[in-house]
Design a protein around this motif. Structure first.
Motif, PDB file in Angstrom:
ATOM      1  N   ALA A   6      22.373 -40.549  12.949  1.00  0.00           N
ATOM      2  CA  ALA A   6      22.486 -41.867  13.534  1.00  0.00           C
ATOM      3  C   ALA A   6      23.805 -42.561  13.383  1.00  0.00           C
ATOM      4  CB  ALA A   6      21.421 -42.772  12.957  1.00  0.00           C
ATOM      5  N   GLU A   7      24.778 -42.038  12.700  1.00  0.00           N
ATOM      6  CA  GLU A   7      25.979 -42.809  12.459  1.00  0.00           C
ATOM      7  C   GLU A   7      27.216 -41.967  12.708  1.00  0.00           C
ATOM      8  OE1 GLU A   7      25.599 -44.516   8.575  1.00  0.00           O
ATOM      9  OE2 GLU A   7      23.556 -45.084   9.012  1.00  0.00           O
ATOM     10  N   THR A   8      27.590 -41.883  13.978  1.00  0.00           N
ATOM     11  CA  THR A   8      28.691 -41.020  14.307  1.00  0.00           C
ATOM     12  C   THR A   8      29.947 -41.755  14.764  1.00  0.00           C
ATOM     13  OG1 THR A   8      27.038 -39.415  14.982  1.00  0.00           O
ATOM     14  CG2 THR A   8      29.271 -38.959  15.592  1.00  0.00           C
ATOM     15  N   PRO A   9      29.929 -42.919  15.576  1.00  0.00           N
ATOM     16  CA  PRO A   9      31.166 -43.551  15.968  1.00  0.00           C
ATOM     17  C   PRO A   9      31.888 -44.259  14.782  1.00  0.00           C
ATOM     18  CG  PRO A   9      29.325 -44.606  17.045  1.00  0.00           C
ATOM     19  CD  PRO A   9      28.781 -43.532  16.208  1.00  0.00           C
ATOM     20  N   ALA A  10      33.426 -44.629  14.941  1.00  0.00           N
ATOM     21  CA  ALA A  10      34.123 -45.486  13.994  1.00  0.00           C
ATOM     22  C   ALA A  10      33.704 -46.718  14.459  1.00  0.00           C
ATOM     23  CB  ALA A  10      35.627 -45.491  13.985  1.00  0.00           C
ATOM     24  N   GLY A 379      31.798 -50.212  13.027  1.00  0.00           N
ATOM     25  CA  GLY A 379      31.341 -49.688  11.752  1.00  0.00           C
ATOM     26  C   GLY A 379      29.895 -49.251  11.869  1.00  0.00           C
ATOM     27  N   THR A 380      29.380 -48.615  10.814  1.00  0.00           N
ATOM     28  CA  THR A 380      28.033 -48.056  10.888  1.00  0.00           C
ATOM     29  C   THR A 380      26.926 -49.099  10.758  1.00  0.00           C
ATOM     30  OG1 THR A 380      28.107 -47.538   8.520  1.00  0.00           O
ATOM     31  CG2 THR A 380      28.764 -45.800  10.062  1.00  0.00           C
ATOM     32  N   LEU A 381      27.292 -50.375  10.596  1.00  0.00           N
ATOM     33  CA  LEU A 381      26.302 -51.460  10.657  1.00  0.00           C
ATOM     34  C   LEU A 381      26.457 -52.271  11.938  1.00  0.00           C
ATOM     35  CD1 LEU A 381      26.075 -52.881   7.008  1.00  0.00           C
ATOM     36  CD2 LEU A 381      24.429 -51.448   8.224  1.00  0.00           C
ATOM     37  N   GLY A 382      27.159 -51.709  12.901  1.00  0.00           N
ATOM     38  CA  GLY A 382      27.419 -52.417  14.144  1.00  0.00           C
ATOM     39  C   GLY A 382      26.254 -52.398  15.106  1.00  0.00           C
ATOM     40  N   PRO A 383      26.328 -53.235  16.142  1.00  0.00           N
ATOM     41  CA  PRO A 383      25.248 -53.311  17.138  1.00  0.00           C
ATOM     42  C   PRO A 383      25.039 -51.997  17.873  1.00  0.00           C
ATOM     43  CG  PRO A 383      27.212 -54.483  17.889  1.00  0.00           C
ATOM     44  CD  PRO A 383      27.443 -54.150  16.457  1.00  0.00           C
ATOM     45  N   GLU A 384      26.083 -51.168  17.958  1.00  0.00           N
ATOM     46  CA  GLU A 384      25.931 -49.882  18.637  1.00  0.00           C
ATOM     47  C   GLU A 384      24.965 -48.962  17.897  1.00  0.00           C
ATOM     48  OE1 GLU A 384      30.124 -49.616  16.678  1.00  0.00           O
ATOM     49  OE2 GLU A 384      28.603 -51.138  17.151  1.00  0.00           O
ATOM     50  N   TRP A 385      24.684 -49.291  16.639  1.00  0.00           N
ATOM     51  CA  TRP A 385      23.728 -48.507  15.860  1.00  0.00           C
ATOM     52  C   TRP A 385      22.406 -49.236  15.692  1.00  0.00           C
ATOM     53  CZ3 TRP A 385      25.209 -43.958  16.200  1.00  0.00           C
ATOM     54  CH2 TRP A 385      26.545 -43.606  16.096  1.00  0.00           C
ATOM     55  N   ILE A 441      12.904 -47.359   9.993  1.00  0.00           N
ATOM     56  CA  ILE A 441      13.216 -47.393   8.562  1.00  0.00           C
ATOM     57  C   ILE A 441      14.444 -48.276   8.323  1.00  0.00           C
ATOM     58  CG2 ILE A 441      13.914 -46.020   6.565  1.00  0.00           C
ATOM     59  CD1 ILE A 441      12.520 -43.625   7.892  1.00  0.00           C
ATOM     60  N   LYS A 442      15.431 -48.141   9.165  1.00  0.00           N
ATOM     61  CA  LYS A 442      16.645 -48.939   9.004  1.00  0.00           C
ATOM     62  C   LYS A 442      16.383 -50.414   9.240  1.00  0.00           C
ATOM     63  CE  LYS A 442      19.581 -45.051  10.205  1.00  0.00           C
ATOM     64  NZ  LYS A 442      20.461 -44.440  11.206  1.00  0.00           N
ATOM     65  N   ASP A 443      15.519 -50.719  10.181  1.00  0.00           N
ATOM     66  CA  ASP A 443      15.145 -52.126  10.393  1.00  0.00           C
ATOM     67  C   ASP A 443      14.510 -52.701   9.128  1.00  0.00           C
ATOM     68  OD1 ASP A 443      16.092 -52.265  12.973  1.00  0.00           O
ATOM     69  OD2 ASP A 443      14.142 -51.906  13.914  1.00  0.00           O
ATOM     70  N   ALA A 444      13.637 -51.901   8.509  1.00  0.00           N
ATOM     71  CA  ALA A 444      12.984 -52.367   7.278  1.00  0.00           C
ATOM     72  C   ALA A 444      14.005 -52.543   6.158  1.00  0.00           C
ATOM     73  CB  ALA A 444      11.899 -51.380   6.858  1.00  0.00           C
ATOM     74  N   MET A 445      14.949 -51.621   6.076  1.00  0.00           N
ATOM     75  CA  MET A 445      15.957 -51.707   5.026  1.00  0.00           C
ATOM     76  C   MET A 445      16.919 -52.861   5.280  1.00  0.00           C
ATOM     77  SD  MET A 445      17.819 -48.467   3.278  1.00  0.00           S
ATOM     78  CE  MET A 445      16.237 -47.839   2.700  1.00  0.00           C
ATOM     79  N   ASP A 446      17.283 -53.085   6.534  1.00  0.00           N
ATOM     80  CA  ASP A 446      18.111 -54.250   6.871  1.00  0.00           C
ATOM     81  C   ASP A 446      17.389 -55.530   6.475  1.00  0.00           C
ATOM     82  OD1 ASP A 446      19.895 -52.471   7.939  1.00  0.00           O
ATOM     83  OD2 ASP A 446      19.443 -52.928  10.032  1.00  0.00           O
ATOM     84  N   GLY A 447      16.067 -55.507   6.631  1.00  0.00           N
ATOM     85  CA  GLY A 447      15.274 -56.664   6.229  1.00  0.00           C
ATOM     86  C   GLY A 447      15.351 -56.917   4.729  1.00  0.00           C
ATOM     87  N   LEU A 448      15.414 -55.846   3.924  1.00  0.00           N
ATOM     88  CA  LEU A 448      15.566 -56.013   2.486  1.00  0.00           C
ATOM     89  C   LEU A 448      16.907 -56.674   2.161  1.00  0.00           C
ATOM     90  CD1 LEU A 448      14.209 -52.618   1.074  1.00  0.00           C
ATOM     91  CD2 LEU A 448      12.995 -54.786   1.318  1.00  0.00           C
ATOM     92  N   ALA A 449      17.962 -56.239   2.863  1.00  0.00           N
ATOM     93  CA  ALA A 449      19.279 -56.848   2.636  1.00  0.00           C
ATOM     94  C   ALA A 449      19.274 -58.317   3.045  1.00  0.00           C
ATOM     95  CB  ALA A 449      20.348 -56.084   3.408  1.00  0.00           C
ATOM     96  N   ALA A 450      18.609 -58.624   4.162  1.00  0.00           N
ATOM     97  CA  ALA A 450      18.507 -60.017   4.604  1.00  0.00           C
ATOM     98  C   ALA A 450      17.698 -60.842   3.605  1.00  0.00           C
ATOM     99  CB  ALA A 450      17.861 -60.088   5.991  1.00  0.00           C
ATOM    100  N   THR A 451      16.752 -60.188   2.948  1.00  0.00           N
ATOM    101  CA  THR A 451      15.980 -60.868   1.910  1.00  0.00           C
ATOM    102  C   THR A 451      16.868 -61.212   0.724  1.00  0.00           C
ATOM    103  OG1 THR A 451      13.989 -59.658   2.570  1.00  0.00           O
ATOM    104  CG2 THR A 451      13.981 -60.679   0.386  1.00  0.00           C
ATOM    105  N   VAL A 452      17.726 -60.289   0.322  1.00  0.00           N
ATOM    106  CA  VAL A 452      18.651 -60.554  -0.774  1.00  0.00           C
ATOM    107  C   VAL A 452      19.600 -61.690  -0.401  1.00  0.00           C
ATOM    108  CG1 VAL A 452      20.471 -59.608  -2.236  1.00  0.00           C
ATOM    109  CG2 VAL A 452      18.511 -58.185  -1.607  1.00  0.00           C
ATOM    110  N   ASN A 453      20.049 -61.671   0.843  1.00  0.00           N
ATOM    111  CA  ASN A 453      20.918 -62.762   1.305  1.00  0.00           C
ATOM    112  C   ASN A 453      20.193 -64.097   1.282  1.00  0.00           C
ATOM    113  OD1 ASN A 453      21.655 -64.406   4.067  1.00  0.00           O
ATOM    114  ND2 ASN A 453      23.472 -63.700   2.945  1.00  0.00           N
TER     115      ASN A 453
END
Length: 457
Positions: A6-10, A379-385, A441-453
């Motif tokens: 899932a994470e191939t572009p710069a 980056g690998t957290l960009g909207p393209e991913w 899975i990534k949506d759920a994990m992004d949610g954990l980061a948003a929870t920390v924020n």
């Protein structure tokens, strides 16, 4: 290339506030490392795109505390912990999940869910690799590609520059041709010398489907990041084409050879500084750069330029230089592609904690600045991913900076964010074995980061 499946572009990002460094302490089940992240001065999320500064006013090596108890938490932290306890059970994450959140002012681990459990970290290994590379080689280190002449042959010598381009080879060819013509020579043989890196070129734990696309067999010479089995001969062929275009006849085919000490230097090219290369490597999760850095870090420390030599140096740097716990830490490569790699979330958090200590800012700042930013393109957290784009996590766009990790059966996210209470926090989340769709899975994990924020309260 980059993270599998899932994470191939710069913006430089330096949390402001007080910092101290703590002594290393063994981590284990039921015993949590207290991680000092005393970032007392609140900084807005705009710090992700603009510089701020550390002010170190705490003593170095002060005694650390254990995991904060619930009565020690303020309302914001208690809400975050309560939410994490619920959200880490999200079925999308599966049952094999670990996570740690470190506080900026209490000097304690706010939340720990199996944090000492070693899981497959995927590209989060790059945090360890880049820390060792910058420490051993220095952020200003440059990689040099050379051309020498002897016995009718121009030899292109690989210097481990994974950012070498066709344009760079054209410049080397131009200089070489000038020397040849000055000597009255109009034809030459071409060879490549990649002896800087010995075999094996493939790491323990790499699936055959990974190379040469996701990672090429590791050699000291490559051009344009080509994903081919023999990057050295490929680069030599591109160099030969540039020589031909400059008016010199190339005799025969490009061959592998070892340059002689009596060969005459005719051209050289230096890469950008290591800090810039690390920045690119982390932003785009470039596996090939990571593996090259592992080998060069080994050489810089006087060890063989092998996977074993590199991982040995990584371990030594983390434990002896920085006091990071290596309990249950096991790596076999520099990129995290090895399915044999295992790192606890607590250890990844410790590595990230170093980025908040001002004494390491010059050396390790490129790691902090290179961490992908939630919602930032390129980056690998960009909207393209498809990252941080659902109803729960999109509130954290621009507020989270973290290293991604993706392999089949393993997804990780470790980084920094400023909490709802204005305090900076370090986090690491890893899951192994979930059968859910990777995007979910990534949506759920992004949610954990948003929870920390704290934006997803």
């Amino acid at each position: 290339m980059n993270d599998i499946t899932a994470e191939t572009p710069a913006s430089s990002f330096i949390p402001g506030g007080r910092r101290r460094h703590r002594k290393a302490k063994q981590s284990g089940t039921g015993v949590r490392r207290a991680l000092v992240l005393a970032l007392a001065v609140p900084v807005t999320s705009a710090a992700l795109a603009g510089p701020s500064a550390f002010a170190a006013d705490k003593g170095i090596g002060a005694t650390a505390k254990d995991t904060a108890s619930s009565q020690d938490l303020d309302a914001d932290d208690q809400q975050m912990v309560t939410n994490l306890e619920t959200r880490v059970l999200d079925q999308r994450l599966g049952t094999n999940v670990s996570g740690v959140v470190l506080d900026s002012e209490s000097d304690a681990t706010l939340w720990d869910h199996n944090g000492a459990t070693a899981l497959m970290p995927a590209s989060n290994v790059k945090l360890a690799t880049s820390t060792a590379a910058l420490t051993v080689l220095g952020p200003d280190h440059r990689f040099t590609t050379k051309v020498v002449y002897g016995n009718g042959t121009l030899t292109l010598i690989g210097g481990a520059d994974r950012t070498l381009t066709t344009a760079d080879l054209a410049e080397l060819a131009k200089d070489a041709v000038a020397g040849l013509k000055a000597a009255g020579l109009t034809s030459v043989k071409v060879a490549v010398d990649d002896s800087l890196f010995p075999e094996p070129t493939l790491a323990n734990g790499w699936n055959t489907g990974y190379y040469p696309d996701s990672v090429a067999p590791v050699r000291a010479l490559v051009v344009d990041g080509h994903g081919v089995d023999d990057t050295s001969l490929d680069a030599g062929q591109v160099f030969a084409q540039q020589l031909t275009a400059a008016g010199v006849t190339v005799d025969g085919t490009v061959a592998r050879a070892t340059a002689s000490l009596t060969d005459v230097p005719v051209a050289r090219h230096q890469s950008a500084p290591l800090s810039a290369i690390v920045h690119t490597m982390l932003k785009t999760s470039d596996n090939n750069i990571a593996e090259t850095l592992l080998r060069m870090t080994a050489l810089g420390a006087g060890r063989p330029a092998t996977f074993e030599g590199g991982t040995e140096v990584v371990r030594n740097v983390l434990s002896k230089k920085y006091g990071v716990s290596l309990t249950n830490f096991e790596i076999y490569d520099g990129s995290g592609l090895s399915r044999a790699d295992r790192i606890p979330a607590a250890t990844l958090a410790e590595i990230l904690e170093l980025l908040t200590n001002p004494r390491y800012d010059y050396t390790l700042g490129a790691i902090r600045d290179g961490l992908p930013v939630a919602g930032e393109a390129g980056g690998t957290l960009g909207p393209e991913w498809g990252r941080f784009d659902d109803a729960n996590s999109k509130c954290a766009v621009g507020k989270v900076r973290a290293k991604t990790g993706t392999l089949t059966g393993a997804i990780a996210l470790s980084g920094l964010t400023q909490g709802k209470d204005g305090k900076w926090k370090v986090f690491s989340f890893i899951e192994n074995g979930s059968t859910a769709n990777p995007a979910d899975i990534k949506d759920a994990m992004d949610g954990l980061a948003a929870t920390v924020n704290g934006c997803w309260a």
